[in-house]
Design a protein around this motif. Sequence first.
Motif, PDB file in Angstrom:
ATOM      1  N   ARG A  16       0.840  -1.199   0.000  1.00  0.00           N
ATOM      2  CA  ARG A  16       0.000   0.000   0.000  1.00  0.00           C
ATOM      3  C   ARG A  16       0.871   1.244   0.000  1.00  0.00           C
ATOM      4  O   ARG A  16       1.975   1.236   0.551  1.00  0.00           O
ATOM      5  CB  ARG A  16      -0.934   0.021   1.214  1.00  0.00           C
ATOM      6  CG  ARG A  16      -2.044  -1.018   1.142  1.00  0.00           C
ATOM      7  CD  ARG A  16      -3.041  -0.860   2.269  1.00  0.00           C
ATOM      8  NE  ARG A  16      -4.145  -1.800   2.140  1.00  0.00           N
ATOM      9  CZ  ARG A  16      -5.148  -1.903   3.000  1.00  0.00           C
ATOM     10  NH1 ARG A  16      -5.193  -1.102   4.064  1.00  0.00           N
ATOM     11  NH2 ARG A  16      -6.119  -2.785   2.818  1.00  0.00           N
TER      12      ARG A  16
ATOM     13  N   SER B 231      -2.538   8.710   4.031  1.00  0.00           N
ATOM     14  CA  SER B 231      -1.953   7.567   3.323  1.00  0.00           C
ATOM     15  C   SER B 231      -1.375   6.557   4.316  1.00  0.00           C
ATOM     16  O   SER B 231      -1.470   5.342   4.111  1.00  0.00           O
ATOM     17  CB  SER B 231      -0.870   8.022   2.339  1.00  0.00           C
ATOM     18  OG  SER B 231       0.303   8.454   3.017  1.00  0.00           O
TER      19      SER B 231
ATOM     20  N   HIS C  27      -4.093   4.372   5.918  1.00  0.00           N
ATOM     21  CA  HIS C  27      -4.499   3.281   5.025  1.00  0.00           C
ATOM     22  C   HIS C  27      -3.414   2.201   4.978  1.00  0.00           C
ATOM     23  O   HIS C  27      -3.717   1.003   5.043  1.00  0.00           O
ATOM     24  CB  HIS C  27      -4.757   3.831   3.626  1.00  0.00           C
ATOM     25  CG  HIS C  27      -5.162   2.790   2.631  1.00  0.00           C
ATOM     26  ND1 HIS C  27      -6.315   2.043   2.760  1.00  0.00           N
ATOM     27  CD2 HIS C  27      -4.561   2.361   1.486  1.00  0.00           C
ATOM     28  CE1 HIS C  27      -6.417   1.201   1.737  1.00  0.00           C
ATOM     29  NE2 HIS C  27      -5.358   1.373   0.954  1.00  0.00           N
TER      30      HIS C  27
ATOM     31  N   GLU D 144      -3.347  -0.025   8.158  1.00  0.00           N
ATOM     32  CA  GLU D 144      -4.597  -0.688   8.550  1.00  0.00           C
ATOM     33  C   GLU D 144      -4.353  -2.146   8.919  1.00  0.00           C
ATOM     34  O   GLU D 144      -3.701  -2.890   8.195  1.00  0.00           O
ATOM     35  CB  GLU D 144      -5.601  -0.614   7.399  1.00  0.00           C
ATOM     36  CG  GLU D 144      -6.959  -1.216   7.738  1.00  0.00           C
ATOM     37  CD  GLU D 144      -7.913  -1.191   6.551  1.00  0.00           C
ATOM     38  OE1 GLU D 144      -9.075  -1.571   6.737  1.00  0.00           O
ATOM     39  OE2 GLU D 144      -7.489  -0.798   5.443  1.00  0.00           O
TER      40      GLU D 144
END
Length: 292
Positions: free
Chosen positions: A49, A58, A61, A64
Amino acid sequence: MIIVTGANGKLGRAVVEQLLKRVPAEQIGVSVRDPNQAQALQERGVRVRRGDFDEAESLHHAFEGASQVLIVSTGIMGEAGIPHGIRQHQAAIDAAKKAGAGRLLYTSHIGASPTSHFAPMVHHAATEELLKASGMPYTSLRNGYYAAAALMLIGGAMTTGELIAPEDGPVAWTTHADLVEAAAVIISEQRYDGVAPNLTGSEGVDMEGIAAIASELLGRTIRRIIVSDEEFRERLMSQGVSEASINMRLGMFLASRRGDFAQVDSTLAHLIGRPPVSIRDVLKESISHRQR
């Protein structure tokens, strides 16, 4: 899930490779600024990611589902005031906490201290304070001084026959390969709380010693010539080296002169199950490569 930041860089990617030998790929995620450069990892089952330390969303995310997050130091010094790199590290710590990670890890360095003459050590110490203040379980990896730096310091001398630099002190030179192997063990086995023991090579060697080893391996003399700090500065200025770079190099010699990088510890050898690669072997491989 174990998240590794900076996984497109030398240290971060190597840590991922070592983790893949110890845990299933689906339990590993990477946070990178350019996911396209991590395509090979994604094809092997690693979660890739985009994560940019300058963009908090960012990172949220990218982190996560994290159980552990390894923050690879950005190495960015920044300008006056709070260095950019420290702000980036704070952003990563905040994002990991928000993601519910149970543990933070950080690639710090032997000699990290707010009073060090070598700027990166001051910044590592500041980041360790941020880790403590986060209230999260954390492990700060006190990596030994990278042996790759010794090759840069001796590189020109192999051609000129003269290693010209200020007075220095012993350094426990340590290879990236040994350090990433140890990091993977520490992460996968969840070892050490707080600041870990120093992860170093098995001996401290100064510039005189490096010149002597290189001389022996080359079969010709490399002279170690000590100059004053001011003469060293003037020499670099005449070569067009930037003031920031000069200050960085001088800082390293000042800190080593004070003994900041001399401490030798057996922890690294215990973690990797063998003696760490010696600076002699590092020089031998480099010289062999140059002579091919």
